[in-house]
Design a protein around this motif. Structure first.
Motif, PDB file in Angstrom:
ATOM      1  N   ARG A  83      20.434   5.941   0.128  1.00  0.00           N
ATOM      2  CA  ARG A  83      20.760   4.921   1.125  1.00  0.00           C
ATOM      3  C   ARG A  83      22.057   5.264   1.850  1.00  0.00           C
ATOM      4  N   ALA A  84      23.028   5.808   1.110  1.00  0.00           N
ATOM      5  CA  ALA A  84      24.312   6.164   1.717  1.00  0.00           C
ATOM      6  C   ALA A  84      24.202   7.385   2.630  1.00  0.00           C
ATOM      7  N   GLU A  85      23.276   8.279   2.331  1.00  0.00           N
ATOM      8  CA  GLU A  85      23.141   9.523   3.084  1.00  0.00           C
ATOM      9  C   GLU A  85      22.610   9.296   4.495  1.00  0.00           C
ATOM     10  N   GLY A  86      21.711   8.314   4.657  1.00  0.00           N
ATOM     11  CA  GLY A  86      21.180   8.065   5.988  1.00  0.00           C
ATOM     12  C   GLY A  86      19.696   7.774   5.974  1.00  0.00           C
ATOM     13  N   PRO A  87      19.047   7.812   7.146  1.00  0.00           N
ATOM     14  CA  PRO A  87      17.617   7.497   7.232  1.00  0.00           C
ATOM     15  C   PRO A  87      16.776   8.504   6.460  1.00  0.00           C
ATOM     16  N   SER A  88      15.704   7.997   5.856  1.00  0.00           N
ATOM     17  CA  SER A  88      14.895   8.854   4.992  1.00  0.00           C
ATOM     18  C   SER A  88      13.441   8.399   4.990  1.00  0.00           C
ATOM     19  N   LEU A  89      12.594   9.233   4.445  1.00  0.00           N
ATOM     20  CA  LEU A  89      11.205   8.914   4.137  1.00  0.00           C
ATOM     21  C   LEU A  89      11.010   9.193   2.665  1.00  0.00           C
ATOM     22  N   SER A  90      10.291   8.317   1.972  1.00  0.00           N
ATOM     23  CA  SER A  90      10.115   8.516   0.532  1.00  0.00           C
ATOM     24  C   SER A  90       8.715   8.113   0.118  1.00  0.00           C
ATOM     25  N   TYR A  91       8.132   8.897  -0.766  1.00  0.00           N
ATOM     26  CA  TYR A  91       6.764   8.685  -1.226  1.00  0.00           C
ATOM     27  C   TYR A  91       6.745   8.680  -2.749  1.00  0.00           C
ATOM     28  N   ASP A  92       6.251   7.589  -3.301  1.00  0.00           N
ATOM     29  CA  ASP A  92       6.146   7.408  -4.756  1.00  0.00           C
ATOM     30  C   ASP A  92       4.707   7.717  -5.145  1.00  0.00           C
ATOM     31  N   VAL A  93       4.451   8.946  -5.576  1.00  0.00           N
ATOM     32  CA  VAL A  93       3.074   9.387  -5.787  1.00  0.00           C
ATOM     33  C   VAL A  93       2.900   9.931  -7.200  1.00  0.00           C
ATOM     34  N   SER A  94       1.643  10.079  -7.606  1.00  0.00           N
ATOM     35  CA  SER A  94       1.365  10.706  -8.894  1.00  0.00           C
ATOM     36  C   SER A  94       0.148  11.605  -8.768  1.00  0.00           C
ATOM     37  N   VAL A  95       0.199  12.703  -9.498  1.00  0.00           N
ATOM     38  CA  VAL A  95      -0.929  13.613  -9.649  1.00  0.00           C
ATOM     39  C   VAL A  95      -0.961  14.035 -11.110  1.00  0.00           C
ATOM     40  N   ALA A  96      -2.021  14.711 -11.513  1.00  0.00           N
ATOM     41  CA  ALA A  96      -2.075  15.225 -12.874  1.00  0.00           C
ATOM     42  C   ALA A  96      -0.856  16.117 -13.121  1.00  0.00           C
ATOM     43  N   ILE A  97      -0.271  16.008 -14.308  1.00  0.00           N
ATOM     44  CA  ILE A  97       0.971  16.722 -14.607  1.00  0.00           C
ATOM     45  C   ILE A  97       0.845  18.211 -14.321  1.00  0.00           C
ATOM     46  N   SER A 154      -2.510   9.323  -6.884  1.00  0.00           N
ATOM     47  CA  SER A 154      -2.310   7.947  -6.439  1.00  0.00           C
ATOM     48  C   SER A 154      -1.172   7.902  -5.427  1.00  0.00           C
ATOM     49  N   ILE A 155      -1.359   7.107  -4.369  1.00  0.00           N
ATOM     50  CA  ILE A 155      -0.320   6.976  -3.346  1.00  0.00           C
ATOM     51  C   ILE A 155       0.791   6.033  -3.782  1.00  0.00           C
ATOM     52  N   SER A 156       0.642   5.351  -4.916  1.00  0.00           N
ATOM     53  CA  SER A 156       1.711   4.521  -5.462  1.00  0.00           C
ATOM     54  C   SER A 156       1.691   4.642  -6.974  1.00  0.00           C
ATOM     55  N   ALA A 157       2.689   5.315  -7.526  1.00  0.00           N
ATOM     56  CA  ALA A 157       2.721   5.540  -8.967  1.00  0.00           C
ATOM     57  C   ALA A 157       3.379   4.386  -9.708  1.00  0.00           C
ATOM     58  N   GLU A 158       4.484   3.852  -9.163  1.00  0.00           N
ATOM     59  CA  GLU A 158       5.185   2.791  -9.893  1.00  0.00           C
ATOM     60  C   GLU A 158       5.839   1.750  -8.993  1.00  0.00           C
ATOM     61  N   HIS A 159       5.942   1.968  -7.703  1.00  0.00           N
ATOM     62  CA  HIS A 159       6.652   1.044  -6.833  1.00  0.00           C
ATOM     63  C   HIS A 159       5.773  -0.055  -6.268  1.00  0.00           C
ATOM     64  N   GLY A 160       4.459   0.068  -6.399  1.00  0.00           N
ATOM     65  CA  GLY A 160       3.562  -0.966  -5.917  1.00  0.00           C
ATOM     66  C   GLY A 160       3.180  -0.770  -4.459  1.00  0.00           C
ATOM     67  N   ILE A 161       2.627  -1.839  -3.865  1.00  0.00           N
ATOM     68  CA  ILE A 161       2.100  -1.795  -2.505  1.00  0.00           C
ATOM     69  C   ILE A 161       2.939  -2.650  -1.563  1.00  0.00           C
ATOM     70  N   GLY A 162       3.155  -3.912  -1.933  1.00  0.00           N
ATOM     71  CA  GLY A 162       3.989  -4.797  -1.138  1.00  0.00           C
ATOM     72  C   GLY A 162       3.547  -4.891   0.304  1.00  0.00           C
ATOM     73  N   ILE A 163       4.522  -4.813   1.218  1.00  0.00           N
ATOM     74  CA  ILE A 163       4.268  -4.789   2.655  1.00  0.00           C
ATOM     75  C   ILE A 163       4.009  -3.365   3.121  1.00  0.00           C
ATOM     76  N   GLU A 164       4.816  -2.441   2.628  1.00  0.00           N
ATOM     77  CA  GLU A 164       4.892  -1.119   3.237  1.00  0.00           C
ATOM     78  C   GLU A 164       3.625  -0.278   3.086  1.00  0.00           C
ATOM     79  N   LYS A 165       2.881  -0.474   1.996  1.00  0.00           N
ATOM     80  CA  LYS A 165       1.717   0.378   1.769  1.00  0.00           C
ATOM     81  C   LYS A 165       0.392  -0.361   1.896  1.00  0.00           C
ATOM     82  N   ILE A 166       0.412  -1.530   2.519  1.00  0.00           N
ATOM     83  CA  ILE A 166      -0.807  -2.331   2.596  1.00  0.00           C
ATOM     84  C   ILE A 166      -1.895  -1.604   3.397  1.00  0.00           C
TER      85      ILE A 166
END
Length: 491
Positions: A359-373, A443-455
């Motif tokens: 957050r301090a560094e600046g604007p970003s894009l972030s993806y909370d995803v999962s695949v087989a290890i 999965s496009i959401s591993a632990e952060h959920g869907i909420g508004i942003e991933k609906i």
């Protein structure tokens, strides 16, 4: 900054909150349970990163389950929408009202009591507003351990943790939030209270309702209490910071660590040199545990509930031998084992401060995803290439709970690029990343959920059958669609 452009603000259902409704709310929760001034509402209606800001006619802060029930019943009878909220530390906007929200925000922060600790039965009963760190400390006071561990644990609340099925750094050993709960109490959308506060490890009496509400992000009901599982307190802990060859080496190290530690691997966190340097730039007091000529590092922790006995090999001795073997195999390039609690805390602070530094560094894009290890190295290689092909000057900062296949695939905007310009690339980058995840069975959401942003992303990647089942459940429990409307699903 969200990982994708926000969906169009929906027409959120719900009648307005009238003066008569406010009078009734005040009778239920009292003056100290009602916030009406716009300035005082702002911390509740603003997502913690400041990227989402919604509206609410009132912030309602009930003090107990009876008050929650009465508030929800009042809203149900009058068609008023409710946004439940815990510590407001979520990353997908699930606890943030839409700008078109005309109803109330119901905050559980006053319901913050530990109701019972059963160290013999290894359980604890708490209210939903309990701070996660308080639960951890209470368990430790009774020589027990509650394993849910997050960077926001000093402010997030257990109700929100359970409503989002939170993950964290101990998932590979203890599982997600669903695995840490024995029973729940939930206020349903019509105001009725489901009392499922049973401290039973075996209960095969029909549908397991508690799992329905965990991960539902407050769209099916409001969790008000929980019976949590406890474990023996760790007595022998070893934390190590490893400079490693590459992500392939990371998963091979993890695979061999299980046997070498006698199945005592607690955490295994993959970090990039760029991400570590970002934390060191922005978080005062952090110190670099190990500077090496490699872009990849591991934070590896082993723990046992058995105290080390004189003359026996403890976690540190086992870790030393393991690291020597991994150095010889060429997977580990250098390593340091924490010799004090302060050194261990510093290692963990670097890992847990990534979001704050981001957050301090600046604007970003972030993806909370999962695949087989086993496919994490392939995903990183292909994912980085796909994103850099779209925006070559973007700065990657991948980070992962690789023991459970969860990768936080994060990117800082190019130096000097503002948030609005970066947002122009968001849709293309999101589609590239999520298409790759889907192609690898992830999965496009591993632990952060869907909420508004991933609906919209959920509706794109989940099957019609899955979405129809979810909508059927939502309509059955919440026919008026007043409970956190416009989150997870479009009805």
């Amino acid at each position: 900054m969200p990982g994708a452009a926000l969906p169009i603000d929906p027409s959120v259902p719900g009648a307005p909150v009238t003066a008569a409704i406010l009078d009734n709310l005040r009778r239920i929760v009292g003056d100290k349970g009602l916030i009406l001034e716009e300035h005082d509402k702002q911390p509740f209606v603003t997502e913690w990163r400041g990227t989402l800001v919604g509206k609410a006619a009132a912030i309602v802060r009930p003090a107990n389950t009876a008050e929650v029930s009465a508030v929800v019943k009042l809203c149900y009878d009058n068609g008023i929408a409710i946004v439940p909220q815990g510590g407001n530390t979520g990353l997908m906007g699930g606890a943030t009202p839409w700008p078109t929200h005309r109803g109330i925000l119901l905050s559980l922060g006053r319901m913050n009591h530990v109701l019972n600790v059963d160290p013999v039965g290894y359980s604890m009963t708490v209210e939903a507003g309990c701070i996660l760190e308080t639960i951890q400390e209470t368990a430790a006071h009774h020589d027990r351990f509650f394993p849910l561990s997050l960077g926001s644990q000093g402010s997030c609340m257990i109700g929100g943790n359970l409503s989002t099925n939170a993950g964290g750094v101990q998932v590979l050993r203890y599982g997600n939030a669903r695995n840490l709960v024995l029973g729940l109490e939930v206020v349903l959308p019509n105001g009725e209270v489901w009392d499922g506060l049973r401290a039973l490890k075996k209960d095969n009496t029909g549908y397991d309702l508690k799992n329905l509400f965990m991960g539902a992000e407050g769209t099916l009901g409001i969790i008000t209490k929980a019976v949590l599982k406890l474990w023996p307190a760790p007595k022998d802990v070893c934390t190590a910071w490893l400079a490693i060859r590459d992500p392939q080496a990371a998963i091979e190290i993890l695979s061999e660590a299980y046997g070498a530690s006698d199945d005592n691997v607690g955490s295994c966190e993959l970090m990039s040199r760029a991400g570590i340097d970002m934390v060191l730039r922005h978080i005062p007091g952090t110190q670099d545990p190990l500077k090496a000529e490699t872009p990849w590092y591991l934070l590896l922790e082993w723990s046992s509930s058995r105290p080390r006995l004189d003359g026996s090999a403890g976690m540190s001795e086992k870790m030393e031998q393991f690291l020597a073997d991994q150095l010889e195999a060429g997977r580990v390039l250098d390593a340091v084992i924490a010799q004090t609690q302060a050194q261990s805390r510093n290692m963990w602070r670097i890992r847990e401060s990534k979001a704050e530094a981001n957050r301090a560094e600046g604007p970003s894009l972030s993806y909370d995803v999962s695949v087989a290890i086993s496919r994490i190295p392939e995903f990183i290689d292909k994912g980085l290439k796909a994103v850099l092909d779209i925006l070559p000057t973007i700065r990657p900062y991948p980070l992962g709970h690789i023991g459970d296949g969860n990768l936080h695939f994060s990117f800082m905007g190019p130096i000097g690029m503002d948030r609005a310009t970066l947002a122009q690339y968001s849709a293309a980058i999101t589609r590239a990343v999520n298409d790759l995840v889907a192609s690898m069975g992830g999965s496009i959401s591993a632990e952060h959920g869907i909420g508004i942003e991933k609906i919209d992303e959920l509706s794109h990647y989940r099957s019609k059958t899955e979405l129809d089942v979810m909508r059927t459940i939502k309509r059955a429990l919440d026919p008026k669609n007043i409970m956190n409307p416009g989150k997870i699903l479009r009805l």
